[in-house]
Design a protein around this motif. Sequence first.
Motif, PDB file in Angstrom:
ATOM      1  N   GLY A 134       0.818  -1.208   0.000  1.00  0.00           N
ATOM      2  CA  GLY A 134       0.000   0.000   0.000  1.00  0.00           C
ATOM      3  C   GLY A 134       0.854   1.261   0.000  1.00  0.00           C
ATOM      4  O   GLY A 134       0.594   2.203  -0.751  1.00  0.00           O
ATOM      5  N   ILE A 135       1.886   1.268   0.820  1.00  0.00           N
ATOM      6  CA  ILE A 135       2.788   2.422   0.884  1.00  0.00           C
ATOM      7  C   ILE A 135       3.538   2.583  -0.437  1.00  0.00           C
ATOM      8  O   ILE A 135       3.683   3.700  -0.946  1.00  0.00           O
ATOM      9  N   SER A 136       3.975   1.477  -1.006  1.00  0.00           N
ATOM     10  CA  SER A 136       4.674   1.525  -2.299  1.00  0.00           C
ATOM     11  C   SER A 136       3.771   2.118  -3.379  1.00  0.00           C
ATOM     12  O   SER A 136       4.227   2.929  -4.196  1.00  0.00           O
ATOM     13  N   TYR A 137       2.513   1.750  -3.384  1.00  0.00           N
ATOM     14  CA  TYR A 137       1.566   2.298  -4.358  1.00  0.00           C
ATOM     15  C   TYR A 137       1.466   3.812  -4.209  1.00  0.00           C
ATOM     16  O   TYR A 137       1.469   4.548  -5.197  1.00  0.00           O
ATOM     17  N   LEU A 138       1.367   4.281  -2.982  1.00  0.00           N
ATOM     18  CA  LEU A 138       1.264   5.722  -2.755  1.00  0.00           C
ATOM     19  C   LEU A 138       2.541   6.460  -3.156  1.00  0.00           C
ATOM     20  O   LEU A 138       2.499   7.515  -3.758  1.00  0.00           O
ATOM     21  N   HIS A 139       3.670   5.880  -2.791  1.00  0.00           N
ATOM     22  CA  HIS A 139       4.953   6.543  -3.041  1.00  0.00           C
ATOM     23  C   HIS A 139       5.391   6.463  -4.495  1.00  0.00           C
ATOM     24  O   HIS A 139       6.087   7.342  -4.983  1.00  0.00           O
ATOM     25  N   ASP A 140       5.008   5.404  -5.185  1.00  0.00           N
ATOM     26  CA  ASP A 140       5.416   5.236  -6.584  1.00  0.00           C
ATOM     27  C   ASP A 140       4.318   4.517  -7.355  1.00  0.00           C
ATOM     28  O   ASP A 140       4.413   3.335  -7.646  1.00  0.00           O
ATOM     29  N   PRO A 141       3.252   5.231  -7.697  1.00  0.00           N
ATOM     30  CA  PRO A 141       2.105   4.589  -8.347  1.00  0.00           C
ATOM     31  C   PRO A 141       2.272   4.377  -9.851  1.00  0.00           C
ATOM     32  O   PRO A 141       1.314   4.421 -10.591  1.00  0.00           O
ATOM     33  N   ASN A 142       3.487   4.142 -10.302  1.00  0.00           N
ATOM     34  CA  ASN A 142       3.760   3.825 -11.714  1.00  0.00           C
ATOM     35  C   ASN A 142       3.196   4.851 -12.692  1.00  0.00           C
ATOM     36  O   ASN A 142       2.684   4.502 -13.744  1.00  0.00           O
ATOM     37  N   GLY A 143       3.270   6.105 -12.326  1.00  0.00           N
ATOM     38  CA  GLY A 143       2.871   7.156 -13.242  1.00  0.00           C
ATOM     39  C   GLY A 143       1.377   7.348 -13.414  1.00  0.00           C
ATOM     40  O   GLY A 143       0.955   8.193 -14.189  1.00  0.00           O
ATOM     41  N   THR A 144       0.546   6.585 -12.697  1.00  0.00           N
ATOM     42  CA  THR A 144      -0.902   6.709 -12.872  1.00  0.00           C
ATOM     43  C   THR A 144      -1.495   7.810 -12.008  1.00  0.00           C
ATOM     44  O   THR A 144      -2.567   8.309 -12.297  1.00  0.00           O
ATOM     45  N   GLN A 145      -0.832   8.164 -10.943  1.00  0.00           N
ATOM     46  CA  GLN A 145      -1.333   9.174 -10.014  1.00  0.00           C
ATOM     47  C   GLN A 145      -0.170  10.060  -9.584  1.00  0.00           C
ATOM     48  O   GLN A 145       0.987   9.768  -9.848  1.00  0.00           O
ATOM     49  N   GLN A 146      -0.511  11.105  -8.874  1.00  0.00           N
ATOM     50  CA  GLN A 146       0.510  11.948  -8.268  1.00  0.00           C
ATOM     51  C   GLN A 146       1.083  11.189  -7.073  1.00  0.00           C
ATOM     52  O   GLN A 146       0.349  10.552  -6.325  1.00  0.00           O
ATOM     53  N   ARG A 147       2.368  11.255  -6.893  1.00  0.00           N
ATOM     54  CA  ARG A 147       3.029  10.578  -5.772  1.00  0.00           C
ATOM     55  C   ARG A 147       2.558  11.188  -4.447  1.00  0.00           C
ATOM     56  O   ARG A 147       2.422  12.398  -4.326  1.00  0.00           O
ATOM     57  N   VAL A 148       2.321  10.329  -3.461  1.00  0.00           N
ATOM     58  CA  VAL A 148       1.898  10.762  -2.126  1.00  0.00           C
ATOM     59  C   VAL A 148       2.894  10.219  -1.115  1.00  0.00           C
ATOM     60  O   VAL A 148       3.203   9.028  -1.132  1.00  0.00           O
ATOM     61  N   LEU A 149       3.377  11.082  -0.252  1.00  0.00           N
ATOM     62  CA  LEU A 149       4.219  10.646   0.858  1.00  0.00           C
ATOM     63  C   LEU A 149       3.346  10.648   2.105  1.00  0.00           C
ATOM     64  O   LEU A 149       2.827  11.687   2.504  1.00  0.00           O
ATOM     65  N   HIS A 150       3.180   9.476   2.711  1.00  0.00           N
ATOM     66  CA  HIS A 150       2.224   9.307   3.807  1.00  0.00           C
ATOM     67  C   HIS A 150       2.588  10.161   5.018  1.00  0.00           C
ATOM     68  O   HIS A 150       1.734  10.801   5.603  1.00  0.00           O
ATOM     69  N   ARG A 151       3.805  10.140   5.478  1.00  0.00           N
ATOM     70  CA  ARG A 151       4.353  10.952   6.572  1.00  0.00           C
ATOM     71  C   ARG A 151       3.849  10.599   7.964  1.00  0.00           C
ATOM     72  O   ARG A 151       4.210  11.253   8.926  1.00  0.00           O
ATOM     73  N   ASP A 152       3.003   9.581   8.115  1.00  0.00           N
ATOM     74  CA  ASP A 152       2.533   9.202   9.453  1.00  0.00           C
ATOM     75  C   ASP A 152       2.300   7.698   9.514  1.00  0.00           C
ATOM     76  O   ASP A 152       1.245   7.237   9.945  1.00  0.00           O
ATOM     77  N   ILE A 153       3.310   6.951   9.095  1.00  0.00           N
ATOM     78  CA  ILE A 153       3.195   5.493   9.077  1.00  0.00           C
ATOM     79  C   ILE A 153       3.494   4.966  10.473  1.00  0.00           C
ATOM     80  O   ILE A 153       4.579   5.179  11.010  1.00  0.00           O
TER      81      ILE A 153
END
Length: 166
Positions: A134-153
């Motif tokens: 899940g975190i990998s998807y947010l951090h590097d969604p293969n160009g499909t979305q804007q990258r999100v850094l969770h910051r509160d894992i």
Amino acid sequence: MAFMKEFHDLEIQLEDIRSATNNFGDENIIGIGGFGKVYRGSITHSHSKRQIMAAFKRLDRRYGQGDPEFLKEIMMLSRYKHEHLISLLGFCKDDGEKILVYEYASHGSLDRHLSSTSLTWRQRLNICLAAARGISYLHDPNGTQQRVLHRDIKSSNILLDDNLNA
């Protein structure tokens, strides 16, 4: 507001949320976070028309968050879909209320289970791998979305479903 028109299909009426949570009854509180109290309740899902359990995150401005965070969460979570991310089901902005409605994770947060001897090492490893996916998807969604850094894992932000899937 033009922004909200894009998300009109996610709107849920306050009366439906009040009914689902027994008017935000204390018996339905499942947590308290930086946004406010979180309640559980049964609501009719807009697409499937089935009754489902949901989590209702009710904004309490005393916790320091407000309209910008509410709008940001709608915008972000409505666009990110992954098997290891909790889905946003809808929101309410009636009568000055700001409520976010999420998929319900029946086993709650991981931090409640870490000291349990009933959680096997295989289950722990599967939870770690699912959270990492899940975190990998947010951090590097293969160009499909804007990258999100969770910051509160942390373990209290990793939720578990009926089968202890993260």
